[in-house]
Design a protein around this motif. Sequence first.
Motif, PDB file in Angstrom:
ATOM      1  N   ASP A   1       1.633   6.150  -7.200  1.00  0.00           N
ATOM      2  CA  ASP A   1       0.753   6.722  -7.443  1.00  0.00           C
ATOM      3  C   ASP A   1       1.520   8.310  -7.994  1.00  0.00           C
ATOM      4  N   GLN A   2       1.743   8.408  -6.587  1.00  0.00           N
ATOM      5  CA  GLN A   2       2.631  10.210  -6.934  1.00  0.00           C
ATOM      6  C   GLN A   2       4.200  10.457  -7.988  1.00  0.00           C
TER       7      GLN A   2
ATOM      8  N   LYS B   1       0.937  -1.263  -0.024  1.00  0.00           N
ATOM      9  CA  LYS B   1       0.163   0.240  -0.514  1.00  0.00           C
ATOM     10  C   LYS B   1       0.524   1.359   0.057  1.00  0.00           C
ATOM     11  N   ALA B   2       2.212   1.538   0.844  1.00  0.00           N
ATOM     12  CA  ALA B   2       2.886   2.661   0.474  1.00  0.00           C
ATOM     13  C   ALA B   2       3.430   2.433  -0.502  1.00  0.00           C
TER      14      ALA B   2
ATOM     15  N   LYS C   1       2.741   1.428  -3.259  1.00  0.00           N
ATOM     16  CA  LYS C   1       2.158   2.314  -4.734  1.00  0.00           C
ATOM     17  C   LYS C   1       1.345   3.483  -4.436  1.00  0.00           C
ATOM     18  N   GLY C   2       1.182   4.286  -3.346  1.00  0.00           N
ATOM     19  CA  GLY C   2       0.912   5.655  -2.766  1.00  0.00           C
ATOM     20  C   GLY C   2       1.941   5.835  -3.444  1.00  0.00           C
ATOM     21  N   LEU C   3       3.273   5.067  -3.487  1.00  0.00           N
ATOM     22  CA  LEU C   3       4.781   6.834  -3.731  1.00  0.00           C
ATOM     23  C   LEU C   3       4.743   6.335  -5.007  1.00  0.00           C
TER      24      LEU C   3
END
Length: 233
Positions: A61-62, A54-55, A57-59
């Motif tokens: 996606d940014q 999750k962490a 993917k968050g990075l």
Amino acid sequence: MAEPFLPGPVLLLGAPGVGKGTQAQLLMADYGIPQISTGDILRDNIARGTDLGKAAKGLMDQGQLVSDEMVNEMVGARLAQPDVKRGYILDGYPRTIGQAEWLDAHLVSLEQSAGAVVLPLVAVNIRVDEQVLLRRITGRRICSQCKHIYNVYFKAPKREGICDIDGAPLQHRSDDTEAAFTERMKAYHALTAPVIEHYSKQGRFREVDGDRSVEAVTAAIELSLRQLRQVGL
């Protein structure tokens, strides 16, 4: 009866187009060991929805890079799985000096906790002249239907632009250009040179000539692995 040779952890290095993927597949078959790809590990963590996934993917996606710390933690979890005991082929890792140093320390910690010998990583670089690599990549053509690969310089189709097998048109990938190759080589040298120096200084590095038949390159890699392990590294 002699014990079968176990290669332990192996890092295959080489510029784009040298044939690392092909050689990794052959070594996996010869020794019965897995290939560990950081890309696969990352996708698996994201698909399973782990905290790290999750962490990451968050990075991503940014548009940000996943940190060494996160990649190291994912690799550490993968190396805890039982299929790596005979050895493994690392793909795309360690990519930085920080990752290489973390992996060295992690393997030592595994040895201490297990109370058994855990072999250190050894690195083998597949070397091919850059002009040959340029032709391998810019000359590559792929059938739009059966995906058979040709090369206009080394393995040309009988009819230009047409697949010998099914008559479908051949495609030239947009990233198989000289400009793209030049950029990929710059990135490769910037990332790989320090990693090579790291393992070379420790006597855990060999280089083989990749401008030969697939079988000859495989034989040279396997000989290098035996030499590295026989000297007690």
